[in-house]
Scaffold this motif. Structure first.
Motif, PDB file in Angstrom:
ATOM      1  N   SER A  16      46.120  23.757  31.280  1.00 41.21           N
ATOM      2  CA  SER A  16      45.786  24.664  32.371  1.00 41.21           C
ATOM      3  C   SER A  16      44.674  24.034  33.191  1.00 41.21           C
ATOM      4  O   SER A  16      44.007  23.092  32.737  1.00 41.21           O
ATOM      5  CB  SER A  16      45.322  26.001  31.799  1.00 41.21           C
ATOM      6  N   PRO A  17      44.422  24.536  34.406  1.00 44.55           N
ATOM      7  CA  PRO A  17      43.305  23.991  35.195  1.00 44.55           C
ATOM      8  C   PRO A  17      41.981  24.019  34.437  1.00 44.55           C
ATOM      9  O   PRO A  17      41.220  23.058  34.488  1.00 44.55           O
ATOM     10  CB  PRO A  17      43.287  24.891  36.427  1.00 44.55           C
ATOM     11  N   ALA A  18      41.712  25.105  33.726  1.00 47.12           N
ATOM     12  CA  ALA A  18      40.455  25.198  32.979  1.00 47.12           C
ATOM     13  C   ALA A  18      40.403  24.171  31.855  1.00 47.12           C
ATOM     14  O   ALA A  18      39.369  23.543  31.610  1.00 47.12           O
ATOM     15  CB  ALA A  18      40.280  26.604  32.415  1.00 47.12           C
ATOM     16  N   ASP A  22      37.825  21.042  31.460  1.00 47.02           N
ATOM     17  CA  ASP A  22      37.039  20.879  30.241  1.00 47.02           C
ATOM     18  C   ASP A  22      37.253  19.491  29.643  1.00 47.02           C
ATOM     19  O   ASP A  22      36.304  18.852  29.174  1.00 47.02           O
ATOM     20  CB  ASP A  22      37.409  21.958  29.221  1.00 47.02           C
ATOM     21  N   TYR A  23      38.488  19.014  29.679  1.00 45.00           N
ATOM     22  CA  TYR A  23      38.778  17.664  29.186  1.00 45.00           C
ATOM     23  C   TYR A  23      37.973  16.633  29.966  1.00 45.00           C
ATOM     24  O   TYR A  23      37.389  15.710  29.388  1.00 45.00           O
ATOM     25  CB  TYR A  23      40.280  17.373  29.319  1.00 45.00           C
ATOM     26  N   CYS A  24      37.925  16.784  31.277  1.00 39.04           N
ATOM     27  CA  CYS A  24      37.195  15.837  32.119  1.00 39.04           C
ATOM     28  C   CYS A  24      35.703  15.839  31.804  1.00 39.04           C
ATOM     29  O   CYS A  24      35.056  14.786  31.760  1.00 39.04           O
ATOM     30  CB  CYS A  24      37.419  16.148  33.595  1.00 39.04           C
ATOM     31  N   ARG A  25      35.157  17.020  31.591  1.00 38.30           N
ATOM     32  CA  ARG A  25      33.733  17.105  31.262  1.00 38.30           C
ATOM     33  C   ARG A  25      33.431  16.386  29.954  1.00 38.30           C
ATOM     34  O   ARG A  25      32.438  15.658  29.835  1.00 38.30           O
ATOM     35  CB  ARG A  25      33.293  18.573  31.168  1.00 38.30           C
ATOM     36  N   GLN A  26      34.264  16.593  28.962  1.00 36.26           N
ATOM     37  CA  GLN A  26      34.034  15.954  27.673  1.00 36.26           C
ATOM     38  C   GLN A  26      34.275  14.454  27.736  1.00 36.26           C
ATOM     39  O   GLN A  26      33.603  13.674  27.054  1.00 36.26           O
ATOM     40  CB  GLN A  26      34.934  16.591  26.609  1.00 36.26           C
ATOM     41  N   LYS A  27      35.215  14.036  28.550  1.00 36.71           N
ATOM     42  CA  LYS A  27      35.533  12.615  28.670  1.00 36.71           C
ATOM     43  C   LYS A  27      34.430  11.862  29.409  1.00 36.71           C
ATOM     44  O   LYS A  27      34.008  10.783  28.973  1.00 36.71           O
ATOM     45  CB  LYS A  27      36.854  12.432  29.424  1.00 36.71           C
ATOM     46  N   PRO A  44      27.257  23.775  41.695  1.00 40.33           N
ATOM     47  CA  PRO A  44      28.321  24.063  40.730  1.00 40.33           C
ATOM     48  C   PRO A  44      29.721  23.990  41.328  1.00 40.33           C
ATOM     49  O   PRO A  44      30.666  23.589  40.649  1.00 40.33           O
ATOM     50  CB  PRO A  44      27.983  25.487  40.257  1.00 40.33           C
ATOM     51  N   SER A  45      29.856  24.333  42.598  1.00 37.93           N
ATOM     52  CA  SER A  45      31.180  24.333  43.229  1.00 37.93           C
ATOM     53  C   SER A  45      31.795  22.938  43.318  1.00 37.93           C
ATOM     54  O   SER A  45      33.012  22.801  43.485  1.00 37.93           O
ATOM     55  CB  SER A  45      31.096  24.937  44.634  1.00 37.93           C
ATOM     56  N   LYS A  46      30.973  21.896  43.222  1.00 44.42           N
ATOM     57  CA  LYS A  46      31.477  20.524  43.338  1.00 44.42           C
ATOM     58  C   LYS A  46      31.583  19.805  41.999  1.00 44.42           C
ATOM     59  O   LYS A  46      32.120  18.698  41.936  1.00 44.42           O
ATOM     60  CB  LYS A  46      30.569  19.699  44.266  1.00 44.42           C
ATOM     61  N   ARG A  47      31.089  20.419  40.947  1.00 45.85           N
ATOM     62  CA  ARG A  47      30.998  19.695  39.683  1.00 45.85           C
ATOM     63  C   ARG A  47      32.359  19.386  39.067  1.00 45.85           C
ATOM     64  O   ARG A  47      32.565  18.298  38.532  1.00 45.85           O
ATOM     65  CB  ARG A  47      30.130  20.473  38.688  1.00 45.85           C
ATOM     66  N   ASP A  48      33.294  20.325  39.108  1.00 42.15           N
ATOM     67  CA  ASP A  48      34.600  20.061  38.500  1.00 42.15           C
ATOM     68  C   ASP A  48      35.284  18.868  39.160  1.00 42.15           C
ATOM     69  O   ASP A  48      35.850  18.008  38.477  1.00 42.15           O
ATOM     70  CB  ASP A  48      35.503  21.297  38.590  1.00 42.15           C
ATOM     71  N   ALA A  49      35.231  18.800  40.484  1.00 38.84           N
ATOM     72  CA  ALA A  49      35.846  17.678  41.195  1.00 38.84           C
ATOM     73  C   ALA A  49      35.149  16.369  40.832  1.00 38.84           C
ATOM     74  O   ALA A  49      35.807  15.337  40.626  1.00 38.84           O
ATOM     75  CB  ALA A  49      35.780  17.908  42.702  1.00 38.84           C
ATOM     76  N   ALA A  50      33.819  16.399  40.736  1.00 40.00           N
ATOM     77  CA  ALA A  50      33.078  15.191  40.398  1.00 40.00           C
ATOM     78  C   ALA A  50      33.381  14.736  38.971  1.00 40.00           C
ATOM     79  O   ALA A  50      33.588  13.547  38.712  1.00 40.00           O
ATOM     80  CB  ALA A  50      31.578  15.433  40.568  1.00 40.00           C
ATOM     81  N   TYR A  51      33.425  15.691  38.053  1.00 41.81           N
ATOM     82  CA  TYR A  51      33.771  15.334  36.674  1.00 41.81           C
ATOM     83  C   TYR A  51      35.170  14.725  36.601  1.00 41.81           C
ATOM     84  O   TYR A  51      35.407  13.781  35.841  1.00 41.81           O
ATOM     85  CB  TYR A  51      33.696  16.561  35.769  1.00 41.81           C
ATOM     86  N   ALA A  52      36.102  15.257  37.374  1.00 43.62           N
ATOM     87  CA  ALA A  52      37.470  14.734  37.353  1.00 43.62           C
ATOM     88  C   ALA A  52      37.500  13.287  37.824  1.00 43.62           C
ATOM     89  O   ALA A  52      38.162  12.428  37.219  1.00 43.62           O
ATOM     90  CB  ALA A  52      38.375  15.606  38.223  1.00 43.62           C
ATOM     91  N   ALA A  93      50.797  14.436  35.120  1.00 40.33           N
ATOM     92  CA  ALA A  93      51.031  14.883  33.751  1.00 40.33           C
ATOM     93  C   ALA A  93      49.745  14.957  32.933  1.00 40.33           C
ATOM     94  O   ALA A  93      49.543  15.894  32.176  1.00 40.33           O
ATOM     95  CB  ALA A  93      52.030  13.941  33.059  1.00 40.33           C
ATOM     96  N   HIS A  94      48.878  13.972  33.081  1.00 43.02           N
ATOM     97  CA  HIS A  94      47.663  13.876  32.282  1.00 43.02           C
ATOM     98  C   HIS A  94      46.612  14.868  32.791  1.00 43.02           C
ATOM     99  O   HIS A  94      46.558  15.170  33.982  1.00 43.02           O
ATOM    100  CB  HIS A  94      47.139  12.440  32.373  1.00 43.02           C
ATOM    101  N   PRO A  95      45.757  15.392  31.892  1.00 41.78           N
ATOM    102  CA  PRO A  95      44.735  16.361  32.329  1.00 41.78           C
ATOM    103  C   PRO A  95      43.817  15.858  33.443  1.00 41.78           C
ATOM    104  O   PRO A  95      43.411  16.641  34.310  1.00 41.78           O
ATOM    105  CB  PRO A  95      43.948  16.635  31.047  1.00 41.78           C
ATOM    106  N   VAL A  96      43.470  14.566  33.437  1.00 40.27           N
ATOM    107  CA  VAL A  96      42.550  14.067  34.461  1.00 40.27           C
ATOM    108  C   VAL A  96      43.181  14.133  35.854  1.00 40.27           C
ATOM    109  O   VAL A  96      42.583  14.712  36.781  1.00 40.27           O
ATOM    110  CB  VAL A  96      42.054  12.649  34.132  1.00 40.27           C
ATOM    111  N   PRO A  97      44.379  13.568  36.070  1.00 41.05           N
ATOM    112  CA  PRO A  97      44.991  13.723  37.392  1.00 41.05           C
ATOM    113  C   PRO A  97      45.309  15.180  37.738  1.00 41.05           C
ATOM    114  O   PRO A  97      45.279  15.551  38.920  1.00 41.05           O
ATOM    115  CB  PRO A  97      46.274  12.888  37.302  1.00 41.05           C
TER     116      PRO A  97
END
Length: 291
Positions: A16-18, A22-27, A44-52, A93-97
């Protein structure tokens, strides 16, 4: 092993998106890491994109350390190229992309910017030594500059020169990592210090790989440290004033790299048998001061 199995399929291809975020943050930046504290400087609004974006760079950088068989390593790179095709077609397919999909849809980031990151991994698969500083500089641009330019576009900018200047800073940070990671690199078979510079100081690649400390080694490290410190300091100062707030994560990473290099110097460069790091509190403090 089939090429499609060379990616981290264990992470799940239907996240899922969440879960993908989460995978990106841990990676890329688990709590306590330098990146974790650097990205606290972002809204905070930019962190998910940056982590990815950082997670993509980390996935690619990990290939040469995680895979011993060159054929399998090249297959992993080929898989990631296929995954980039799926990303820009809207079917990753992969969580990062999958986490990157919204970034690609709502920005001007191109596939070529991701491909530039792959180039650094390709260099690591084909070359473990560099004859001179020009060769090392080309590697640092691919391994550090290209990722920094990619993430700088996610951090945001107004001055059109900022991405290229961020690339120069990423290049310099990568040069600094050659100092702090000298032992880790050597134990993995990589000696990034140029051969002509090793010869100038009377140090051999075998000395580094066998953990041999000497006055000549310390002088070599002081030279590498001084050059990298100057490069990082000058590149950080060149980030345009109007974008320094937006580029705070990259400036924080630069500050953390300088602090780590100084910590290594304080140990008299005892990095061949151990990995030296900053405490989480010092990372937090130095990243915050970079504001």
């Amino acid at each position: 092993m089939q090429p499609h199995e060379t990616a981290d399929d264990s992470s799940g291809t239907h996240a899922s998106p969440a879960q993908a975020n989460d995978y990106c943050r841990q990676k890329a930046g688990p709590p306590g890491s330098a990146l974790y504290y650097a990205l606290l400087q972002l809204p905070p609004s930019k962190r998910d994109a940056a982590y990815a974006a950082h997670a993509f760079c980390q996935e690619i950088a990990d290939i040469h350390t995680a895979v011993q068989d060159p054929g399998v390593a090249h297959a992993k790179l080929d898989w990631w190229r296929q995954e980039l095709t799926r990303l820009f077609a809207g079917t990753p397919a992969h969580p990062v992309p999958r986490a990157l999909a919204p970034v690609v849809r709502h920005s001007d980031i191109t596939r070529d910017m991701f491909e530039a990151v792959l180039h650094g991994a390709e260099m690591d698969l084909s070359q473990m030594r560099y004859l001179d500083f020009a060769g090392l500089s080309h590697y640092c641009d691919a391994a550090g500059g290209a990722p920094a330019e990619l993430v700088s576009r996610i951090y945001g900018f107004d001055d059109p020169q900022t991405p290229s200047l961020a690339r120069a800073l990423g290049h310099a940070i990568s040069l600094g990592r050659r100092v702090t990671d000298a032992g880790v690199d050597a134990r993995a078979g990589y000696v990034y210090f140029p051969i002509d510079e090793l010869q100038r100081f009377g140090v051999t690649a075998a000395d580094l790989q066998n953990g041999k400390y000497s006055p000549a080694f310390v002088e070599l490290m002081k030279f590498q440290h001084t050059r990298a410190r100057q490069a990082i300091t000058e590149a950080a100062a060149a980030i345009p004033k109007q974008d320094r707030r937006k580029q705070r994560p990259l400036l924080a990473l630069a500050a953390l790299q300088l602090a780590l290099m100084d910590e290594v110097a304080a140990s008299d460069y005892q990095v061949l048998h151990q990995r030296i790091d900053l405490t989480p509190l010092r990372k937090f403090w130095r990243a915050w001061r970079a504001r």
